[in-house]
Motif scaffolding. Structure first.
Motif, PDB file in Angstrom:
ATOM      1  N   CYS A 123       0.653  -1.159  -0.126  1.00 48.06           N
ATOM      2  CA  CYS A 123      -0.066   0.048   0.022  1.00 48.06           C
ATOM      3  C   CYS A 123       1.016   1.163   0.033  1.00 48.06           C
ATOM      4  N   ILE A 124       0.448   2.217  -0.654  1.00 50.25           N
ATOM      5  CA  ILE A 124       1.277   3.293  -0.964  1.00 50.25           C
ATOM      6  C   ILE A 124       1.543   4.103   0.561  1.00 50.25           C
ATOM      7  N   TYR A 125       0.372   4.026   1.428  1.00 53.52           N
ATOM      8  CA  TYR A 125       0.450   4.870   2.718  1.00 53.52           C
ATOM      9  C   TYR A 125       1.625   4.022   3.638  1.00 53.52           C
ATOM     10  N   LEU A 126       1.381   2.709   3.482  1.00 55.41           N
ATOM     11  CA  LEU A 126       2.542   2.014   4.390  1.00 55.41           C
ATOM     12  C   LEU A 126       3.961   2.352   3.765  1.00 55.41           C
ATOM     13  N   ARG A 127       4.172   2.557   2.501  1.00 53.71           N
ATOM     14  CA  ARG A 127       5.487   3.096   1.908  1.00 53.71           C
ATOM     15  C   ARG A 127       5.903   4.587   2.375  1.00 53.71           C
ATOM     16  N   ALA A 128       4.712   5.326   2.232  1.00 52.76           N
ATOM     17  CA  ALA A 128       4.871   6.664   2.857  1.00 52.76           C
ATOM     18  C   ALA A 128       5.164   6.692   4.226  1.00 52.76           C
ATOM     19  N   TYR A 129       4.650   6.049   5.033  1.00 45.82           N
ATOM     20  CA  TYR A 129       4.634   5.881   6.251  1.00 45.82           C
ATOM     21  C   TYR A 129       6.318   5.486   6.817  1.00 45.82           C
ATOM     22  N   ASN A 130       6.564   4.343   6.123  1.00 50.20           N
ATOM     23  CA  ASN A 130       8.093   3.973   6.408  1.00 50.20           C
ATOM     24  C   ASN A 130       9.059   4.992   5.770  1.00 50.20           C
ATOM     25  N   THR A 131       8.745   5.673   4.815  1.00 51.38           N
ATOM     26  CA  THR A 131       9.638   6.736   4.297  1.00 51.38           C
ATOM     27  C   THR A 131       9.714   8.011   5.298  1.00 51.38           C
ATOM     28  N   LEU A 132       8.473   8.445   5.661  1.00 52.37           N
ATOM     29  CA  LEU A 132       8.494   9.659   6.469  1.00 52.37           C
ATOM     30  C   LEU A 132       9.212   9.449   8.024  1.00 52.37           C
ATOM     31  N   LYS A 133       9.024   7.988   8.236  1.00 57.97           N
ATOM     32  CA  LYS A 133       9.511   7.912   9.688  1.00 57.97           C
ATOM     33  C   LYS A 133      11.023   8.116   9.796  1.00 57.97           C
ATOM     34  N   LEU A 134      11.675   7.802   8.620  1.00 54.82           N
ATOM     35  CA  LEU A 134      13.171   8.234   8.479  1.00 54.82           C
ATOM     36  C   LEU A 134      13.482   9.519   8.873  1.00 54.82           C
ATOM     37  N   TYR A 135      12.467  10.527   8.784  1.00 58.21           N
ATOM     38  CA  TYR A 135      12.558  12.098   9.045  1.00 58.21           C
ATOM     39  C   TYR A 135      11.921  12.213  10.253  1.00 58.21           C
ATOM     40  N   GLY A 136      11.403  11.481  10.747  1.00 57.63           N
ATOM     41  CA  GLY A 136      10.366  11.794  12.162  1.00 57.63           C
ATOM     42  C   GLY A 136       9.366  12.503  11.784  1.00 57.63           C
ATOM     43  N   GLU A 137       8.697  12.245  10.648  1.00 58.86           N
ATOM     44  CA  GLU A 137       7.393  12.954  10.213  1.00 58.86           C
ATOM     45  C   GLU A 137       6.145  12.362  10.008  1.00 58.86           C
TER      46      GLU A 137
END
Length: 529
Positions: free
Chosen positions: A480-494
């Motif tokens: 899911c794109i929102y799982l991918r988005a979460y994992n990416t933004l987590k790298l930036y604390g966002e």
């Protein structure tokens, strides 16, 4: 005979009703074919018995469940408007664009319906002459926003008079929304909670959980609502589908996206079905124990569904009422059918399959904290890093280069040739990097530079649908794109801010035009927000 006014008054009280003790709602599945045929009449007879029997507080009618073509819920629901139970109409976005949704809402309000459960909807399956084309012009969040505006008095532009607006009559809907906590991965689970918060900000007044068989996750949902919303937490119904062995096997094969039944529960159901009554007594007791857990953990009520008769509903409720005191904790100990290595947001409670009020310590220690520079630099999503730079440096309305870029595009906009060249240059970059579909109203910056047009079958722009399984899209065999988005933004604390934006409605008139131009010339949804 009650007057229309009396009927409207009675149909305005679901929130008050859910706020007064533990309540019972049942789901009535509509059918395909004429309303007077056997399947539909069975549904109406059950609904009438429930409405008049004194044990059921709300009767909820489905809207093309499973993506199948069925009678509209109001066709059956209108027969109950003068009954004692609240009538809830499920309304999903899969089959209607926003104009059709608005028209349905005007009709529902005119007929006297007030309680609407807002859903994005299941992806359509086979219908007349093959599979129907899904619509998903908006989603459950957009539908809630539409209802909010209609309740306030929708302002519309009069035909032929561009600058003249009028306010239409105020509706009086009580919108509800669904949430699915039964997810495997951290990002898959938490984005469901973030979207639930988005729905509440947008106007949802009550909630329904989706179907799952893990008491701890049911308890966690209450813990989260209390933690995040405190005394402002809305009333919530917990969904319970009364199982049978065939239903368990169907759910276990992912027959209904979003419904989680693991292999262990399928085996339990198959064993129970070998009894003389095919497991009827076992499944009744199992459902009653789930109801006891909901009541014990603080839910406002239960949302019962399945192949039920009113007599069976009464039998289940009788068993549930016999479980008193801390008996719900013993019941919870028997309802722990989670997925292997499933993420939990809270630490375990003081009894089996319950949740404490303390956040998961490992998660809490790292949430909202950026990863190291090296780890971010090694992140493989090069397209995201390009998009992130462009967002913060150029495309945000307060970005350093926004005004200069806008000035350039104002000049480009004066020439058709320059406009075509700029559009072609944009596509040369965005198509290979992001799979751009040239919608002209880009949501890349809101979803960690992932395109919902090309990478989400439901084009979800306001958060994930509830249909993923182990992070995978219900239709496409990819994350899911929102799982991918979460994992990416987590790298930036966002990651916790990913759905903190206004409701997104795409403007179909911009399709095939340059989204960069529309951003800088303030034609897209960002400008409207």
């Amino acid at each position: 005979m009650p007057s229309d006014e009396d009927s409207l008054v009675r149909q305005s009280g679901i929130i008050a009703r859910l706020s007064d003790g533990f309540k019972v709602a049942i789901e009535i599945e509509t059918s395909r074919g004429l309303a007077m045929e056997e399947g539909a009449r069975h549904s109406v007879d059950l609904a009438k018995a429930a409405s008049q029997g004194g044990r059921v507080d709300a009767v909820c009618f489905t809207d093309n469940p499973g993506g199948n073509p069925h009678i509209t819920p109001e066709t059956l629901g209108r027969e109950l408007l003068d009954g004692d139970a609240e009538v809830v109409i499920n309304l999903s976005c899969k089959d209607y664009n926003r104009n059709a949704l608005e028209g349905r809402l005007w009709s529902l309000s005119s007929l006297g319906f007030r309680n609407i459960l807002c859903l994005s909807g299941d992806y359509p399956v086979d219908g007349f002459s093959g599979q129907a084309q899904p619509v998903f012009d908006t989603d459950s969040v957009g539908l809630l926003e539409l209802i909010r505006r209609m309740n306030e008095g929708l302002r519309v532009t009069l035909p032929g008079r561009r600058n003249a607006e009028t306010e239409l009559g105020h509706t009086a809907f009580h919108p509800g929304a669904a949430v699915n906590p039964f997810k495997l991965y951290e990002g898959e689970y938490l984005t469901q909670l973030y979207k639930m918060d988005f729905k509440l900000r947008t106007g949802a007044k009550w909630l329904v959980s989706q179907i799952g068989y893990d008491a701890r996750k049911h308890h966690e949902l209450i813990r989260y609502l209390n933690l995040k919303h405190g005394e402002e937490a809305p009333p919530i119904l917990g969904s319970i589908f009364v199982l049978s062995a065939p239903a368990a096997r169907f759910f276990g094969r992912w027959g209904i996206p979003g419904v989680a039944v693991n292999s262990e529960l399928v085996e339990v159901a198959n064993r129970a079905a070998k009894s003389k009554d095919r497991g009827r007594a076992f499944f009744n007791e199992f459902a009653a124990k789930q109801i006891a857990v909901l009541r014990g953990t603080g839910y406002s009520g239960v949302y019962l569904s399945g192949r039920l008769t009113y007599k069976r509903i009464e039998q289940i409720l009788d068993i549930a009422e016999s479980i008193t005191g801390d008996g719900w904790k013993d019941a919870a100990a028997e309802i722990g059918y989670s997925q292997p290595d499933e993420f939990y947001l809270f630490e375990p409670g003081d009894s089996t399959n319950t949740a404490s009020d303390e956040l998961n310590r490992e998660y809490d220690a790292r949430r909202g904290r950026p990863a190291s520079f090296v780890r971010r630099a090694l992140h493989p999503d090069f397209a995201y890093r390009i998009g992130r730079f462009g967002k913060h440096a150029i495309f945000d309305h307060d970005a350093p280069a926004f005004n200069a870029s806008a000035a350039i595009y104002r000049q480009i906009d004066k020439s058709k040739i320059a406009t075509k060249v700029a559009h072609a240059a944009e596509q040369m970059m965005k198509v290979p990097l992001y799979g751009c579909r040239d919608c002209g109203d880009c949501s890349l910056p809101e979803i960690a530079e992932l395109c919902p047009e090309s990478q989400c079958v439901k084009n979800q722009r306001n958060g994930p649908c509830g249909g993923t399984r182990a992070g995978k899209c219900e239709i496409l065999d990819k994350d899911c794109i929102y799982l991918r988005a979460y994992n990416t933004l987590k790298l930036y604390g966002e990651e916790e801010d990913m759905l903190n934006h206004p409701v997104t409605f795409t403007d179909a008139s911009l399709k095939g035009t340059a989204s960069w131009a529309n951003t800088f010339l303030k034609r897209d949804h960002y400008a409207k927000e």
